[in-house]
Design an enzyme around this catalytic site. Structure first.
Site, PDB file in Angstrom:
ATOM      1  N   GLU A  47       0.815  -1.139   0.040  1.00  6.95           N
ATOM      2  CA  GLU A  47      -0.059   0.140  -0.144  1.00  6.95           C
ATOM      3  C   GLU A  47       0.891   1.160  -0.054  1.00  6.95           C
ATOM      4  O   GLU A  47       1.881   1.324   0.783  1.00  6.95           O
ATOM      5  CB  GLU A  47      -0.877  -0.124   1.324  1.00  6.95           C
ATOM      6  CG  GLU A  47      -1.703   1.152   1.192  1.00  6.95           C
ATOM      7  CD  GLU A  47      -2.784   1.204   2.429  1.00  6.95           C
ATOM      8  OE1 GLU A  47      -2.763   0.414   3.381  1.00  6.95           O
ATOM      9  OE2 GLU A  47      -3.394   2.217   2.541  1.00  6.95           O
ATOM     10  N   ARG A 272       5.206 -12.706  10.128  1.00  5.40           N
ATOM     11  CA  ARG A 272       6.013 -11.310   9.602  1.00  5.40           C
ATOM     12  C   ARG A 272       7.298 -11.433  10.634  1.00  5.40           C
ATOM     13  O   ARG A 272       7.280 -11.574  11.580  1.00  5.40           O
ATOM     14  CB  ARG A 272       4.936 -10.230   9.878  1.00  5.40           C
ATOM     15  CG  ARG A 272       4.550  -9.626  11.208  1.00  5.40           C
ATOM     16  CD  ARG A 272       3.957  -8.358  11.330  1.00  5.40           C
ATOM     17  NE  ARG A 272       2.843  -8.149  10.211  1.00  5.40           N
ATOM     18  CZ  ARG A 272       2.713  -6.977   9.658  1.00  5.40           C
ATOM     19  NH1 ARG A 272       3.694  -6.131   9.679  1.00  5.40           N
ATOM     20  NH2 ARG A 272       1.639  -6.730   8.645  1.00  5.40           N
ATOM     21  N   LYS A 282       4.445   0.972   9.401  1.00 12.71           N
ATOM     22  CA  LYS A 282       4.655   2.246   8.499  1.00 12.71           C
ATOM     23  C   LYS A 282       4.187   3.316   9.406  1.00 12.71           C
ATOM     24  O   LYS A 282       4.783   4.472   9.305  1.00 12.71           O
ATOM     25  CB  LYS A 282       3.810   1.996   7.302  1.00 12.71           C
ATOM     26  CG  LYS A 282       4.790   1.371   6.245  1.00 12.71           C
ATOM     27  CD  LYS A 282       4.055   1.214   4.957  1.00 12.71           C
ATOM     28  CE  LYS A 282       3.189   0.275   4.978  1.00 12.71           C
ATOM     29  NZ  LYS A 282       2.564  -0.073   3.635  1.00 12.71           N
TER      30      LYS A 282
END
Ligand code: ATP
Ligand code: MG
Length: 569
Positions: A47, A272, A282
């Protein structure tokens, strides 16, 4: 619900079975049973709401790596469905970073926003088949009706609108007839489901926001769960690899595509990456940038790809790290020292050795002729003789590291001291005769003599010295800047903070120290940004883009001392 041939198959035994790489096990099984006709087509779907970080590198290496290994394809796809947070700057940075890491999407660069029209038609299709409805509950009410893990949800009073009413309202939502947030389109699934994601999830919301690519063409935007599977399906992805938190979303992913009776990829979730001393989301990284804790997304202390690159990490080192950590279904935190181990391992083989004095102390070699300069041969990398030799100038006045001399050395000090002989790397043996001090008693200069027979740093009689020091010739050295870094966070786990405190509270106040009076050997006078070196005895360094002709600036990538390999023993 449609044909049974597309029903979600049980991949659990493969996911949790033994074997080195559970994703490859699943792919191999699909190749055996022909589910995707032997095709492998993955994607990396960032994204564009921030820069990529080392966690993304894991996903990039995995997706592009699997495609490469199986002779398949991997797309780069921007999942740009939330215009409020997305920017062109991020799109540019992401493409640059993926390419720098060494991966190629060829002509397959896609944007979810290119599918908005297609998605819209799929949504109408779901309305028509009775699988979606327009709901007038407010976001707060939707949350309230949703129930909890322990309690089932309640059905929306708008759930049983007719198909024609839903179609009419949805078209008017798109046409911009209603204010932001007034209505949503929701999937009609099961408010009693044990899986909260299946309790009539929102598919579209009304948001008037200018999109970086579609501008003001749309005032309704698709939600992640609805959009993502469609993106994968449209691109005919075979294996949609995502992180573990989407495991509970997989039934929804499958539900949408089955309700549309369209091509369905296999979603596979993996753990992850988390690293010690680092935050990885982020949103957190954006806070560090916005609130000025770092100088930008590519600050060398950031775990971003661009930060690591500026710090001196090579793509090879990052890829090797991603290979070594592997993929699994279990969340764990990797020690930052392992990343450092990987960069040392690569730079040891590839970085030329040079000499830099960070804290200079002058040495006059009284036995050396006053105006003489010798160009001495210096091997660039003992690990790789094909890297050849350069020459370094030697003269009567040189600088050594202040810490390499002690007046009254303790037993284990193997460097220079009064009356002691040491080797100057690539040059001569010298003996310290005299120590010159200023009025305050501080040592300002050493007087030494050299053995002219020891040129190159070797003597015929083979006599041993205790230490070899790096140095630079005083009249040839180039002054410049060195930036030494430490962890950005003092604690292993910066997110594990006491209630009422902030993750930024554990920021290391000494994460950078700048030396502006370092002296470099002449060969570093004009460096290319991103050139990587080993400064002998100091560590690996990378030329920063702030370097100017005659004033090099270096970032220390990592010290020479390996802590990770030791931890393994
Ligand atoms: P963040 O939580 O850092 O904001 P994200 O998941 O929202 O990350 P995306 O841009 O959606 O960021 O991520 C693109 C891809 O990278 C996704 O497939 C995601 O699963 C993967 N990814 C993100 N963070 C990690 C991580 N720490 N380790 C492995 N893969 C990751
Ligand atoms: Mg995301």
């Amino acid at each position: 619900m449609t044909s049974s041939s597309t029903s979600p198959e049980d991949i659990r035994s493969l996911e949790y079975g033994t074997g080195s790489h559970f994703i490859k096990n699943i792919i191999n099984e699909h190749n055996r049973n022909g589910r995707f006709d032997g095709r492998i087509h993955t994607r990396f779907p960032p994204e564009p709401n921030g820069y990529l970080h080392i966690g993304h590198a894991k996903s990039i290496c995995l997706n592009f790596g699997l495609a490469r290994e199986y002779g398949g394809l991997c797309n780069l796809r921007f999942d740009d469905t939330n215009p409020v947070k997305e920017e062109q700057e991020y799109i540019d940075a992401i493409t640059q970073d993926v390419r720098w890491l060494g991966f190629d999407w060829e002509d397959r660069l896609y944007y979810a926003s290119d599918y908005f029209e297609t998605m819209y038609h799929f949504a109408e299709q779901l309305i028509q088949s009775g699988h979606a409805y327009v709901c007038d509950l407010t976001p707060e009410e939707i949350r309230e009706y949703r129930g909890t893990l322990k309690e089932p949800g309640r059905e929306s009073p708008y759930r049983n609108r007719t198909v024609s009413e839903n179609l009419d309202l949805f078209r008017r939502m798109r046409a911009g007839e209603f204010p932001d947030g007034l209505r949503t389109l929701r999937a009609k699934i099961d408010m009693g489901s044990g899986n909260l994601n299946m309790r009539d999830p929102v598919m579209y919301r009304i948001t008037r926001a200018t999109h970086p690519r579609t501008g003001d063409a749309w005032c309704i935007y698709p939600m992640y769960d609805w959009a993502h599977g469609l993106e994968d399906s449209i691109e005919r992805i075979t294996h949609s690899i995502c992180t573990l938190e989407f495991e509970d979303h997989r039934p929804l992913y499958d539900w949408f595509l089955e309700a549309l009776d369209t091509y369905r990829p296999q979603q596979i979730e993996f753990a992850r990456l988390a690293l010690t001393h680092t935050v990885m989301s982020k949103r957190k990284l954006l806070t560090l940038v916005k609130e000025g804790f770092v100088a930008g997304w590519d600050d060398p202390r950031m775990p971003t790809i661009s930060g690591l690159r500026r710090r001196g990490y090579s793509p090879e080192a990052i890829r090797s790290f991603c290979e070594k950590i592997g993929v699994s279904k279990a969340n764990s935190t990797v020690d930052y020292a392992m990343l450092e181990y990987c960069v040392r391992e690569h730079l040891n083989l590839t970085a030329p050795r040079v000499m830099a004095v960070l804290d200079p102390l002058k040495v006059v070699i009284t036995s050396y002729p006053d105006n003489q300069v010798e160009m001495l041969d210096a091997l660039n990398n003992p690990e790789d003789e094909t890297m050849g030799y350069r020459t370094v100038p030697f003269s009567r006045e040189i600088y050594i590291e202040a810490a390499d001399f002690m007046d009254n050395p303790p037993k284990k000090f193997f460097r220079l001291a009064p009356g002691r002989e040491i080797r100057l790397k690539h040059a001569y043996y010298i003996v310290c005769d005299d120590v010159i001090r200023d009025k305050s008693g501080e040592i300002v200069e050493l007087r030494c003599h050299h053995d002219p027979e020891s040129r190159g740093g070797w003597t015929k009689d083979g006599r041993k010295v205790q230490g070899t020091l790096h140095w630079v010739s005083a009249s040839h050295a180039v002054r410049g800047e060195v930036r030494l870094y430490d962890h950005l966070f003092l604690t292993d786990d910066p997110l594990n903070v006491p209630e009422g405190t902030n993750f930024t509270d554990s920021i290391n106040p000494n994460s950078i120290s700048t030396i502006r009076t370092a002296l470099f050997e002449q060969s570093l006078e004009n460096v290319n940004p991103e050139a990587r070196y080993q400064f002998i005895r100091h560590g690996y360094f990378c030329a920063d883009r702030d370097s100017r002709p005659g004033y090099p600036v270096f970032n220390r990538t990592v010290t020479l001392k390996d802590t990770w390999a030791k931890l393994q023993k």
